[in-house]
Motif scaffolding. Sequence first.
Motif, mmCIF file in Angstrom:
data_model
loop_
_atom_site.group_PDB
_atom_site.id
_atom_site.type_symbol
_atom_site.label_atom_id
_atom_site.label_comp_id
_atom_site.label_asym_id
_atom_site.label_seq_id
_atom_site.Cartn_x
_atom_site.Cartn_y
_atom_site.Cartn_z
ATOM 1 N N ASP A 166 0.979 10.141 -1.796
ATOM 2 C CA ASP A 166 1.496 8.909 -3.089
ATOM 3 C C ASP A 166 0.687 10.349 -4.429
ATOM 4 O OD1 ASP A 166 1.962 7.157 -2.017
ATOM 5 O OD2 ASP A 166 0.890 5.808 -2.447
ATOM 6 N N LEU A 167 -0.306 10.878 -3.976
ATOM 7 C CA LEU A 167 -1.010 11.700 -5.024
ATOM 8 C C LEU A 167 0.239 12.835 -5.649
ATOM 9 C CD1 LEU A 167 -4.652 11.763 -4.508
ATOM 10 C CD2 LEU A 167 -3.902 10.511 -6.476
ATOM 11 N N GLN A 168 0.630 13.430 -3.943
ATOM 12 C CA GLN A 168 1.639 14.222 -4.603
ATOM 13 C C GLN A 168 2.539 14.159 -5.212
ATOM 14 O OE1 GLN A 168 0.779 17.758 -3.411
ATOM 15 N NE2 GLN A 168 2.390 18.336 -4.362
ATOM 16 N N HIS A 169 3.147 13.015 -5.227
ATOM 17 C CA HIS A 169 4.339 12.073 -5.623
ATOM 18 C C HIS A 169 4.380 11.978 -7.074
ATOM 19 C CE1 HIS A 169 7.185 9.270 -6.974
ATOM 20 N NE2 HIS A 169 8.196 9.895 -5.771
ATOM 21 N N ASP A 170 3.210 11.504 -6.770
ATOM 22 C CA ASP A 170 2.786 11.734 -8.630
ATOM 23 C C ASP A 170 3.181 12.656 -9.649
ATOM 24 O OD1 ASP A 170 2.493 8.477 -8.104
ATOM 25 O OD2 ASP A 170 0.751 8.689 -8.102
ATOM 26 N N LEU A 171 2.001 14.064 -8.528
ATOM 27 C CA LEU A 171 2.253 14.278 -9.668
ATOM 28 C C LEU A 171 3.740 15.133 -9.954
ATOM 29 C CD1 LEU A 171 -0.011 16.798 -10.187
ATOM 30 C CD2 LEU A 171 0.081 17.860 -7.922
ATOM 31 N N ASN A 172 4.445 14.987 -9.083
ATOM 32 C CA ASN A 172 5.819 16.535 -8.724
ATOM 33 C C ASN A 172 7.066 15.417 -9.828
ATOM 34 O OD1 ASN A 172 4.490 18.521 -6.852
ATOM 35 N ND2 ASN A 172 5.543 17.395 -5.001
ATOM 36 N N THR A 173 6.517 14.347 -9.216
ATOM 37 C CA THR A 173 8.008 13.364 -10.182
ATOM 38 C C THR A 173 7.144 12.878 -11.335
ATOM 39 O OG1 THR A 173 7.348 11.030 -8.974
ATOM 40 C CG2 THR A 173 8.706 12.840 -8.069
ATOM 41 N N GLU A 174 6.061 12.592 -12.066
ATOM 42 C CA GLU A 174 5.184 11.937 -12.947
ATOM 43 C C GLU A 174 4.793 13.038 -14.002
ATOM 44 O OE1 GLU A 174 6.501 8.778 -13.562
ATOM 45 O OE2 GLU A 174 7.422 8.349 -11.512
ATOM 46 N N PHE A 175 3.515 13.640 -12.866
ATOM 47 C CA PHE A 175 2.122 14.084 -13.977
ATOM 48 C C PHE A 175 2.939 15.384 -14.736
ATOM 49 C CE2 PHE A 175 -0.703 11.535 -12.892
ATOM 50 C CZ PHE A 175 -1.322 11.421 -13.488
ATOM 51 N N ILE A 176 3.919 16.246 -13.717
ATOM 52 C CA ILE A 176 4.580 17.430 -14.376
ATOM 53 C C ILE A 176 5.535 17.628 -15.063
ATOM 54 C CG2 ILE A 176 5.440 19.947 -13.240
ATOM 55 C CD1 ILE A 176 3.618 19.576 -10.883
ATOM 56 N N PRO A 177 6.664 16.901 -14.931
ATOM 57 C CA PRO A 177 7.485 16.246 -15.777
ATOM 58 C C PRO A 177 7.492 15.613 -16.840
ATOM 59 C CG PRO A 177 7.744 15.010 -13.756
ATOM 60 C CD PRO A 177 6.951 16.190 -13.636
ATOM 61 N N GLY A 178 6.198 14.631 -17.278
ATOM 62 C CA GLY A 178 6.003 13.956 -17.951
ATOM 63 C C GLY A 178 5.695 14.550 -19.139
ATOM 64 N N ILE B 218 5.514 6.865 -17.346
ATOM 65 C CA ILE B 218 5.254 7.388 -16.761
ATOM 66 C C ILE B 218 4.722 5.697 -15.768
ATOM 67 C CG2 ILE B 218 2.772 8.047 -15.401
ATOM 68 C CD1 ILE B 218 2.910 10.012 -17.532
ATOM 69 N N ILE B 219 5.054 6.470 -14.065
ATOM 70 C CA ILE B 219 4.696 5.178 -12.940
ATOM 71 C C ILE B 219 3.810 5.629 -11.993
ATOM 72 C CG2 ILE B 219 6.792 3.105 -11.782
ATOM 73 C CD1 ILE B 219 8.103 3.112 -13.608
ATOM 74 N N LEU B 220 2.664 5.245 -11.798
ATOM 75 C CA LEU B 220 2.204 5.276 -10.770
ATOM 76 C C LEU B 220 2.319 4.958 -9.751
ATOM 77 C CD1 LEU B 220 -0.912 6.815 -13.260
ATOM 78 C CD2 LEU B 220 1.011 8.026 -11.863
ATOM 79 N N ASN B 221 1.880 5.581 -7.953
ATOM 80 C CA ASN B 221 2.198 4.983 -6.754
ATOM 81 C C ASN B 221 0.673 4.106 -7.025
ATOM 82 O OD1 ASN B 221 4.861 5.181 -6.292
ATOM 83 N ND2 ASN B 221 4.368 7.172 -6.705
ATOM 84 N N LYS B 222 0.313 3.361 -6.238
ATOM 85 C CA LYS B 222 -0.938 2.680 -6.077
ATOM 86 C C LYS B 222 -1.115 1.763 -4.584
ATOM 87 C CE LYS B 222 -1.229 1.007 -10.071
ATOM 88 N NZ LYS B 222 -1.817 -0.245 -10.997
ATOM 89 N N GLY B 223 0.350 2.072 -3.561
ATOM 90 C CA GLY B 223 0.358 1.663 -2.414
ATOM 91 C C GLY B 223 -0.415 2.071 -1.757
ATOM 92 N N ARG C 125 -2.219 3.957 -21.824
ATOM 93 C CA ARG C 125 -2.226 4.324 -22.593
ATOM 94 C C ARG C 125 -0.236 4.589 -23.091
ATOM 95 N NH1 ARG C 125 -6.960 9.263 -24.538
ATOM 96 N NH2 ARG C 125 -8.700 8.609 -24.149
ATOM 97 N N VAL C 126 0.407 4.932 -21.915
ATOM 98 C CA VAL C 126 1.514 4.689 -21.892
ATOM 99 C C VAL C 126 2.528 3.928 -22.686
ATOM 100 C CG1 VAL C 126 3.757 4.911 -19.763
ATOM 101 C CG2 VAL C 126 1.442 6.821 -19.746
ATOM 102 N N ASN C 127 2.031 3.079 -21.629
ATOM 103 C CA ASN C 127 1.839 1.538 -23.005
ATOM 104 C C ASN C 127 2.148 0.959 -23.912
ATOM 105 O OD1 ASN C 127 2.826 0.052 -20.505
ATOM 106 N ND2 ASN C 127 1.473 -0.832 -19.811
ATOM 107 N N ILE C 128 0.826 1.742 -24.478
ATOM 108 C CA ILE C 128 0.803 1.787 -25.819
ATOM 109 C C ILE C 128 1.927 2.353 -26.983
ATOM 110 C CG2 ILE C 128 -0.976 2.581 -28.128
ATOM 111 C CD1 ILE C 128 -2.586 2.339 -26.465
#
Length: 242
Positions: free
Chosen positions: A65-77, A119-124, A160-163
Amino acid sequence: MIKFFRKIRQKLLSENKFSKYLIYAIGEIILVMIGILLALQVNNWNEYRKQGQKEIVNLKAIKNDLQHDLNTEFIPGISYYSKKNKDLSRLRDFYLNKEIIPRDSLLKYFRNNWGEWHIILNKGAFENLKSTGIDIISNDSLRTKISSLYSNGYPEIENRVNIVKQFYDNEFGPILYDNIILYDSTHSHDDFDDLKNRKQIGNRIIQHYYLRTWLFERSELVKSKVELLIGDIDKEIERLDK
């Protein structure tokens, strides 16, 4: 084996060798106790091994999940925020009279700030870990880092994203939509002066710039924590697999 011990007992009793029989009986009890202790030890080892396997499964799920968030959310975001804010900073300085922007470039900067990243983060995996019992993570330091990221770092980013998104949807986007023809190729001199003199546009640009910067800086910090946590999980999985 049981028949063998029974024959020994019967022989000692028949020969009236009570003292030897007593020693033998004590020895037999000790052997039985040793057998029980060994069985318990084997059972405990099996349970420990099963627990270790469950821990590895949970850690791998968290890491994925962390790797997915890093690759698809944090880095491109973060890249998105960085590029957008470079152009937004030009508009900010334009409205603060710190920079002169040619008429044919002004529209480009407005266009480049149309739309917003969400940004949509995975918490499953973390939710599954909580339902299983977070104490399954035997490494205290690692358990604390995982819990802190998902309980503090991620919620703060989402807030912060929502704001930023709400400000864009309710304030920044509408004023662009209502005042700028985005598909036009250029602005006339009158249009240019009109845009320059609209304080409400300048105020929203400045506020949106600082909101994005506020989100960008925190995203960078949480991204570094995610990267470090992935490394820590890899080390722990390697240790548990030995």
